[in-house]
Structures are given as C-alpha cells and as structure tokens.
Write an enzyme that holds these catalytic residues in place. Structure first.
Site, PDB file in Angstrom:
ATOM      1  N   ASP A   1       0.723  -1.400  -0.070  1.00 51.45           N
ATOM      2  CA  ASP A   1       0.065  -0.025   0.043  1.00 51.45           C
ATOM      3  C   ASP A   1       0.916   1.330   0.084  1.00 51.45           C
ATOM      4  O   ASP A   1       0.722   2.179  -0.946  1.00 51.45           O
ATOM      5  CB  ASP A   1      -0.890   0.082   1.186  1.00 51.45           C
ATOM      6  CG  ASP A   1      -1.717   1.042   1.278  1.00 51.45           C
ATOM      7  OD1 ASP A   1      -2.473   1.541   0.500  1.00 51.45           O
ATOM      8  OD2 ASP A   1      -2.044   1.762   2.437  1.00 51.45           O
TER       9      ASP A   1
ATOM     10  N   ASP B   1       1.875   3.912  -3.381  1.00 51.39           N
ATOM     11  CA  ASP B   1       1.833   5.390  -3.359  1.00 51.39           C
ATOM     12  C   ASP B   1       2.809   6.146  -3.715  1.00 51.39           C
ATOM     13  O   ASP B   1       2.891   7.061  -4.707  1.00 51.39           O
ATOM     14  CB  ASP B   1       1.125   6.087  -2.149  1.00 51.39           C
ATOM     15  CG  ASP B   1      -0.582   6.163  -2.141  1.00 51.39           C
ATOM     16  OD1 ASP B   1      -0.837   5.132  -2.688  1.00 51.39           O
ATOM     17  OD2 ASP B   1      -0.847   7.086  -1.246  1.00 51.39           O
TER      18      ASP B   1
HETATM   19  C1  IPM Z   1      -5.489   1.303  -1.632  1.00 48.89           C
HETATM   20  C2  IPM Z   1      -6.140   2.276  -0.570  1.00 48.89           C
HETATM   21  C3  IPM Z   1      -6.833   1.263   0.267  1.00 48.89           C
HETATM   22  C4  IPM Z   1      -5.964   0.363   0.870  1.00 48.89           C
HETATM   23  C5  IPM Z   1      -7.798   1.751   1.205  1.00 48.89           C
HETATM   24  C6  IPM Z   1      -8.794   2.821   0.777  1.00 48.89           C
HETATM   25  C7  IPM Z   1      -8.457   0.850   2.058  1.00 48.89           C
HETATM   26  O1  IPM Z   1      -5.288   2.858   0.092  1.00 48.89           O
HETATM   27  O2  IPM Z   1      -6.133   0.575  -2.706  1.00 48.89           O
HETATM   28  O3  IPM Z   1      -4.129   1.459  -1.509  1.00 48.89           O
HETATM   29  O4  IPM Z   1      -5.595   0.687   1.992  1.00 48.89           O
HETATM   30  O5  IPM Z   1      -5.737  -0.787   0.361  1.00 48.89           O
HETATM   31 MG    MG Z   2      -3.364   2.998  -0.793  1.00 49.19          MG
END
Ligand code: IPM
Ligand code: MG
Length: 366
Positions: A254, A258
C-alpha cells in the site's frame, strides 16, 4: 456474453467512472466485445442507501460478473461512523470475498509527463516498474484486531500481521511469472525484488525465506533480491530504475505503491488490477475518492480509463483494444491536454482541462 460490474463508489469515483464507461462502451462496439454492463453500490453511497458499505446484492453481482470496475470509496461524510461499517471496509470485504489476493500496480512514466514528476528527469526517464502487492492477508486482515480498554482505564489498539506459507507462495508465483513475462517482452533480464522487514518481524522472515526457496526451486532464471521496506522506500526515490517487479505484503505494498505513483508525476495516472487464482479481477485506479475535489470536474480520469485497458488485457485477454486505449491516452498527452494534477504551468504548450474534457478527448482518439 461477458458481464462487467460497474461500481463507481464515492467522491471523484463517479466522475471518472462516467468517462471510463464511455471509453468501455466505445471499444465494446468497435471491437465487438459483447460486454454487458451492470451497476452496483459500494462504499459511502451504499451506506446511505442500505446501511452497509458492501450490500449483499452488490457482492452477489460481483460474484456473477466476469470482472469488476471500481472507482473509489470514502469521503468526509462517513469518516466518523462506526469503524466496522466505514466505506473502506466495503472495499476490503469485496477484495477478500472475491479472493483477489494479487494486486498489480504498474508505475510507468509517460515520457510526456517527465516534467510533472517531482524527481529529476534522469532519475525517472524510462521508468516502468510493477508492484505486486498481496491484497487479502497480512496486517489488513489478521486477527486479533481491535481497540480495547485496559483495567487501568488506558486504551490499547492492536492488529496482527500474519502470513502462511501458502499465501506467500501464491503471490510469489504471480511475481515470478510477471517478471518472466515482462522479460520476454522487453528482452531485459527477469528481476524480482522482495520487500520485507525480516530484521524485525518474524512474519516477514518467513516471507523472505519462502520467496527465496521458490526462486531456488522453480525460478532460477529470475534474478531475486531482498530489501527491507524502509530501504525500499529510500531506493525508490534514489534510483527507481533498479527495480522491475517488486513483491511485498499488503501494508508495505500500500505504502510503496503510493510512493511509486508519485514517481510518474501523479497517482492520477496509475491503474491497478486485483486478481484471483483464475484471473477474474477487479480493476481500480490506485488513487482514492479525493473528496476535496469531488464534483468540481478537476479529477484526472486517466487512471480509471487505464484500468479498463488492464481489465481487457488480464481478464479478457483482449490485447488489441487494451493497446488502443493506452495509445489514445498517450495521444491526448501528446496533444498537450493536462488535468491539474499533471499540469506543468511553466510549459505554455499545454492546455489545462477538466475530467470531462480529458475523458472526451480520449474517446475522440478511439
Ligand atoms: C489502496 C487504498 C486502500 C488500501 C484503502 C482505501 C482501504 O489505500 O487501495 O491502496 O489501503 O488498500
Ligand atoms: Mg493505498
């Protein structure tokens, strides 16, 4: 006939989905794909309508569909409701119920956007990496979890990070095979970097060991490296092109995805695929519902539109329409169209556009 379930969700999810569905309808006609589209509720809009973020009806439709397209879930309105029924729980539940354990997140730099990235052009030029994130296990789902009140009145919050060998093996297999496929396509060596925190966490010591054993037994043609998660964050900024495929657990994936998204200029460009054992998948942009700009026609629809291309490629094995969509996206970037997240105000050859105009431009190229 193939069924696709459309779950626009909340916030900018609705706007970007409108654009993506227009693109999907267009390729459906043009390439005679015979898709049938159905709609459902998930996230905050589902809470408002039914009291829960993933209604049984939506789950049943998703189970019957051949693929699911998802926008984004969540928003300020639902941030303070009881944790177990927050919008995000709907997303986690659909991933888990459909067994979508393999999340593929591609960070590919469009050369047109090289100046939209915060990094120097030479660091990111030609960047194309794939993060394979485990999506239905790890600390996101481990039990026990909760917040309890201790005898002394203090509160105690806890989660559990857990992986079994079989969970690690099934995601490892995806990563190694993806590396092999990518190597075949590019002529470069197949490389996997497994990200862990094995210096501290037993669960990732098992992760590291299992991935190593798999490489030795079945994937000796793939060059395997291991990296601690903190160092991987640093290396992604310092020298992202050292990576090809990265494989990691749910939470590290996660975070790293990003970060990788920002390398390409904007997370608004990043599609993702979440697949089960049989290639059935749910396709969604990596970004969230962006409630701060929802309803203002400012969102970048390209990650959502590129998610349609991923769906065509991975679930339906339709390479030609997938490439047509990717080419159309590249063409509108060539024309200088930019949503605010990828705008470079120093470049006067560019035109700022909103979500609808960007979607419309992609459609026109098709
Ligand atoms: C992602 C998002 C999700 C996650 C959230 C919205 C639950 O951040 O898809 O990366 O943490 O997986
Ligand atoms: Mg995420």
């Amino acid at each position: 006939m193939k069924k696709i379930l459309i779950l626009a969700g909340d916030g900018i999810g609705k706007e970007i989905m409108t654009q993506a569905v227009a693109v999907l309808n267009k390729v459906n006609d043009k390439f005679q794909l015979n898709f049938q589209l159905e709609e459902g509720l998930i996230g905050g809009c589902a809470i408002d309508a039914t009291g829960v973020p993933l209604p049984d009806e939506t789950l049943a439709k998703a189970q019957q569909a051949d693929a699911v397209l998802l926008g984004a879930v969540g928003g300020y309105k639902w941030d303070t409701i009881e944790r177990s029924i927050r919008p995000e729980r709907g997303l986690l539940k659909i991933r888990s119920e459909l067994n979508l354990f393999a999340n593929l997140r591609v960070a590919k730099l469009y050369p047109q956007l090289i100046n939209a990235s915060a990094l120097k052009p030479e660091i990111i030029e030609g960047l194309d990496l794939l993060i394979v994130r485990e999506l239905t296990g790890g600390i996101y789902f481990g039990q026990p979890r909760g917040i309890e009140t201790l005898e002394n009145g203090e509160k105690h919050g806890y989660n559990t990070m857990t992986y079994t060998t079989s969970e690690i093996e099934r995601i490892g297999k995806i990563a190694f095979e993806m590396a092999q496929t990518r190597a075949k396509a590019t002529g470069k060596p197949a490389k996997v970097c497994s990200v862990d925190k094995a210096n501290v966490l037993e669960v990732t010591e098992l992760w590291k060991q299992t991935i190593s054993e798999m490489q030795q037994a079945d994937y000796s043609d793939v060059e395997l490296s291991h990296m601690y998660a903190d160092n991987a964050c640093m290396q992604l900024i310092k020298n992202p092109k050292q990576f090809d495929v990265m494989v990691t657990g749910n939470m590290f994936g996660d975070i790293l995805s990003d970060e990788a998204g920002m390398l390409t200029g904007s997370i608004g460009m990043l599609p993702s695929a979440s697949l089960d054992e049989n290639g059935k998948g749910m396709y969604e942009p990596c970004h969230g519902s962006a409630p701060d700009i929802a309803g203002e026609d400012k969102a970048n629809p390209l990650a959502m539109i590129l998610s349609v291309a991923m769906m065509l490629r991975y679930t339906f094995k339709q390479e030609a329409p997938a490439q047509a969509i990717e080419q159309a996206v590249s063409d509108v970037l060539d024309d200088g169209l930019r949503t605010i997240d990828i705008m470079d105000s120093d470049d006067d050859g560019l035109t700022a556009v909103g979500c609808q105009a960007m979607g419309g431009a992609v459609l026109a190229k098709l």
